[in-house]
Design a protein around this motif. Structure first.
Motif, PDB file in Angstrom:
ATOM      1  N   ALA A 141     -10.221  -3.477   5.329  1.00 60.73           N
ATOM      2  CA  ALA A 141      -9.296  -2.427   4.894  1.00 60.73           C
ATOM      3  C   ALA A 141      -9.139  -1.371   5.980  1.00 60.73           C
ATOM      4  O   ALA A 141      -8.027  -0.942   6.294  1.00 60.73           O
ATOM      5  CB  ALA A 141      -9.780  -1.794   3.590  1.00 60.73           C
TER       6      ALA A 141
ATOM      7  N   ALA B 199     -13.900   2.013   0.345  1.00 62.75           N
ATOM      8  CA  ALA B 199     -12.476   2.174   0.662  1.00 62.75           C
ATOM      9  C   ALA B 199     -11.713   2.306  -0.646  1.00 62.75           C
ATOM     10  O   ALA B 199     -12.027   1.636  -1.633  1.00 62.75           O
ATOM     11  CB  ALA B 199     -11.950   0.980   1.447  1.00 62.75           C
TER      12      ALA B 199
ATOM     13  N   ILE C 144      -4.527  -8.731  -3.667  1.00 61.36           N
ATOM     14  CA  ILE C 144      -5.833  -8.177  -4.019  1.00 61.36           C
ATOM     15  C   ILE C 144      -6.365  -8.941  -5.224  1.00 61.36           C
ATOM     16  O   ILE C 144      -5.640  -9.171  -6.187  1.00 61.36           O
ATOM     17  CB  ILE C 144      -5.709  -6.684  -4.406  1.00 61.36           C
ATOM     18  CG1 ILE C 144      -5.129  -5.868  -3.256  1.00 61.36           C
ATOM     19  CG2 ILE C 144      -7.046  -6.130  -4.897  1.00 61.36           C
ATOM     20  CD1 ILE C 144      -6.030  -5.712  -2.063  1.00 61.36           C
TER      21      ILE C 144
ATOM     22  N   PRO D 190      -5.646   3.435   3.681  1.00 62.67           N
ATOM     23  CA  PRO D 190      -6.889   3.459   2.910  1.00 62.67           C
ATOM     24  C   PRO D 190      -7.716   4.694   3.231  1.00 62.67           C
ATOM     25  O   PRO D 190      -7.740   5.172   4.365  1.00 62.67           O
ATOM     26  CB  PRO D 190      -7.629   2.196   3.368  1.00 62.67           C
ATOM     27  CG  PRO D 190      -6.588   1.323   3.950  1.00 62.67           C
ATOM     28  CD  PRO D 190      -5.542   2.234   4.518  1.00 62.67           C
TER      29      PRO D 190
ATOM     30  N   ILE E  17      -9.142  -9.743  -0.307  1.00 62.77           N
ATOM     31  CA  ILE E  17      -7.977  -9.051   0.236  1.00 62.77           C
ATOM     32  C   ILE E  17      -7.262 -10.060   1.130  1.00 62.77           C
ATOM     33  O   ILE E  17      -7.873 -10.613   2.041  1.00 62.77           O
ATOM     34  CB  ILE E  17      -8.358  -7.820   1.076  1.00 62.77           C
ATOM     35  CG1 ILE E  17      -9.019  -6.747   0.221  1.00 62.77           C
ATOM     36  CG2 ILE E  17      -7.118  -7.260   1.784  1.00 62.77           C
ATOM     37  CD1 ILE E  17      -9.528  -5.545   1.014  1.00 62.77           C
TER      38      ILE E  17
ATOM     39  N   LEU F  73       0.837  -1.193   0.000  1.00 64.64           N
ATOM     40  CA  LEU F  73       0.000   0.000   0.000  1.00 64.64           C
ATOM     41  C   LEU F  73       0.871   1.242   0.000  1.00 64.64           C
ATOM     42  O   LEU F  73       1.840   1.330   0.752  1.00 64.64           O
ATOM     43  CB  LEU F  73      -0.892   0.032   1.237  1.00 64.64           C
ATOM     44  CG  LEU F  73      -2.314  -0.529   1.047  1.00 64.64           C
ATOM     45  CD1 LEU F  73      -2.283  -2.013   0.839  1.00 64.64           C
ATOM     46  CD2 LEU F  73      -3.182  -0.136   2.198  1.00 64.64           C
TER      47      LEU F  73
ATOM     48  N   LEU G 259      -5.416  -2.551   7.155  1.00 61.46           N
ATOM     49  CA  LEU G 259      -4.475  -2.082   6.146  1.00 61.46           C
ATOM     50  C   LEU G 259      -3.902  -0.730   6.536  1.00 61.46           C
ATOM     51  O   LEU G 259      -4.603   0.120   7.071  1.00 61.46           O
ATOM     52  CB  LEU G 259      -5.156  -1.974   4.777  1.00 61.46           C
ATOM     53  CG  LEU G 259      -5.697  -3.266   4.189  1.00 61.46           C
ATOM     54  CD1 LEU G 259      -6.259  -3.011   2.795  1.00 61.46           C
ATOM     55  CD2 LEU G 259      -4.647  -4.354   4.153  1.00 61.46           C
TER      56      LEU G 259
END
Length: 166
Positions: free
Chosen positions: A67, A29, A79, A17, A110, A13, A71
């Motif tokens: 998420a 998200a 993903i 998010p 996810i 990432l 995350l």
């Protein structure tokens, strides 16, 4: 004849998010995932790297929750969704397009590939990672933790204080 639209992205990432609530009250998200490839230049012998950024949009309620809770910038994730391109007109009247990986309802996944804090040490390579899938109420497949020393939630001897949401 119908086609197949399936996108799989494994990367990190680029930021936390962004969770928003639409006019209908439904939460969405969005985040970006970076994928990189490395190679050695044949002429110079120099090591090269190329990074691609993938926009991810999550409409599935269960996956939006995952998420939001798990995350963060730098998280390594798997993903699985489908590619969608949408068009809009910006404030200057110019047509714009964006292609996104959309996670919505069925066949959306996810997988968290990072170790859990205070938990298992990370695997030495991606081949050591696995997932345990559990169907969410909306049919999506939220996914949890790496294989290794931990036991699945609900397994005999599993840590009941586990922060995994099922």
């Amino acid at each position: 004849m119908s086609g197949v639209n399936k996108a799989i992205v494994v990367g990190h990432l680029g930021g936390d998010p962004d969770i928003r609530t639409g006019q209908s009250g439904k939460r969405v998200a969005s985040f970006s995932v970076a994928t990189s490839e490395q190679w050695r230049d044949k002429t110079s012998g120099e090591r090269k790297e190329s990074t691609d950024w993938h926009k991810i949009v999550v409409f599935s309620d269960g996956l939006v929750d995952i998420a939001e809770k798990y995350l963060k910038k730098g998280s390594k994730v798997y993903i699985e969704g489908k590619m969608k391109t949408r068009k809009w007109t910006d404030q200057g009247g110019v047509d714009r397009w964006v292609t996104e990986v959309v996670l919505q309802a069925f066949n959306a996944t996810i997988v968290l590939l990072d170790k859990r804090e205070g938990g298992v040490t990370p695997a030495s390579d991606e081949g050591d990672y696995g997932s345990q899938r559990s169907g969410a109420a909306d049919g999506s497949r939220p996914v949890v933790a790496p294989r290794g020393g931990s036991k699945p939630a609900g397994a005999p001897g599993a840590d009941m204080d586990d922060d995994i949401p099922f």
